[in-house]
Design an enzyme around this catalytic site. Sequence first.
Site, PDB file in Angstrom:
ATOM      1  N   LYS A 115       0.643  -1.203  -0.066  1.00 44.25           N
ATOM      2  CA  LYS A 115       0.142  -0.104   0.196  1.00 44.25           C
ATOM      3  C   LYS A 115       0.788   1.275   0.154  1.00 44.25           C
ATOM      4  O   LYS A 115       0.387   2.293  -0.794  1.00 44.25           O
ATOM      5  CB  LYS A 115      -1.039   0.048   1.204  1.00 44.25           C
ATOM      6  CG  LYS A 115      -2.131  -0.920   1.062  1.00 44.25           C
ATOM      7  CD  LYS A 115      -3.251  -0.504   1.653  1.00 44.25           C
ATOM      8  CE  LYS A 115      -4.400  -1.636   1.659  1.00 44.25           C
ATOM      9  NZ  LYS A 115      -5.536  -1.498   2.692  1.00 44.25           N
ATOM     10  N   LYS A 197      -6.065 -12.048  -9.145  1.00 45.05           N
ATOM     11  CA  LYS A 197      -7.448 -12.058  -8.395  1.00 45.05           C
ATOM     12  C   LYS A 197      -8.190 -11.074  -8.895  1.00 45.05           C
ATOM     13  O   LYS A 197      -7.910  -9.981  -9.255  1.00 45.05           O
ATOM     14  CB  LYS A 197      -7.012 -12.029  -7.060  1.00 45.05           C
ATOM     15  CG  LYS A 197      -8.132 -12.335  -6.104  1.00 45.05           C
ATOM     16  CD  LYS A 197      -7.777 -12.410  -4.582  1.00 45.05           C
ATOM     17  CE  LYS A 197      -8.506 -11.858  -3.696  1.00 45.05           C
ATOM     18  NZ  LYS A 197      -8.354 -11.606  -2.376  1.00 45.05           N
ATOM     19  N   LYS A 200     -11.736  -5.335  -6.458  1.00 44.64           N
ATOM     20  CA  LYS A 200     -12.671  -4.335  -6.385  1.00 44.64           C
ATOM     21  C   LYS A 200     -12.135  -2.994  -7.354  1.00 44.64           C
ATOM     22  O   LYS A 200     -12.797  -2.085  -7.654  1.00 44.64           O
ATOM     23  CB  LYS A 200     -12.844  -3.692  -5.254  1.00 44.64           C
ATOM     24  CG  LYS A 200     -13.716  -4.803  -4.137  1.00 44.64           C
ATOM     25  CD  LYS A 200     -13.839  -4.278  -2.834  1.00 44.64           C
ATOM     26  CE  LYS A 200     -12.918  -4.665  -1.837  1.00 44.64           C
ATOM     27  NZ  LYS A 200     -13.212  -4.417  -0.498  1.00 44.64           N
TER      28      LYS A 200
END
Length: 334
Positions: A115, A197, A200
């Site tokens: 992040k 994966k 979102k």
Amino acid sequence: MIDGKKVLFSGMQATNVLTIGNYLGALKNWLTLSDEYECFYSVVDLHSITVRQDPAELRKRARNLLTLYIAAGLDPKKNCIYYQSHVSAHAELSWILNCFTYMGELNRMTQFKDKSAKHADNINAGLFTYPVLMAADILLYQADVVPVGKDQLQHLEITRDIAQRFNAIYGDVFTIPEPYLGKVGAKIMSLQDPTKKMSKSDDNINASVYLMDDKDTIIRKFKRAVTDSEGAVLYNDTQLGIHNLIDIYCACTGKTPEEVVKEFDGKGYGEFKLAVGESVADILTPLQERFYALEKDKAYIDGVIKENAEKASYYATKTLRKVQKKVGFPERIR
Ligand code: TRP
């Protein structure tokens, strides 16, 4: 234990609209757990502000997620569905646990590294101590089990370390939580890159199917799904796109991969993709109808929010008071 049941805690962030990956991989499995466990499902809005949010948008998404929990079938009388920010004990315990967590431990967290690379202009202290807040979430409810994705296992591990460290000093204060590894949900991959994966926050809107996508959009996304040039619907480790579509189809219909391979023997990808798209729409359409009906029933949702925040607060405060006493904070005068 609450009323003779083991306690389960999990949470999701409302930062982006959910995908069928979140639904098939997590939410759908939550439905099967509420008989066996006393369940707490939080909309973890405190975690969301570790990256910059638009306030109105965050508020809307948080309410949508809470509504969606119910639309997906979680009974809010049986499951405590609430906003993390409505229970101040999360922030309070998080502070205390910060003082029992080492910089070195947090430095090792892979999600922090990822992040901070992604948000290089905003590497704030909250992003760094994110796992401590997560530990507070779990430990406040004395959770026995925590269903999480693989990407959160490291955070669960640090939660256990913090709890054990605290217990070693002050006695048995916290239940040591286990990851929930029961019937693991399907891992759904991107429709555009089946090595990744489904996310979102994918920039390619065709990569992910959102829970609120309408039928036409769903079918279109499946038609465009990346496959291969083999031309046969087989379940193996080389045809990754088809593998993923079979997983999705199985998760939606309850069929096994073998049954699906048989069903589409000699048939083309076009027909198969359409069937997968329809199986997804068959699940999402009723869920969306429930969502829109619930969304209109403002008083009902408000009632759920209020009642469950009170319920969560009751249990959380019990643990928090115990902890405050252990570390030596003065008694409250009543
Ligand atoms: N960090 C989790 C995620 O992004 C969400 C979360 C916050 C959570 N607190 C939690 C999950 C406690 C399980 C238990 O997926």
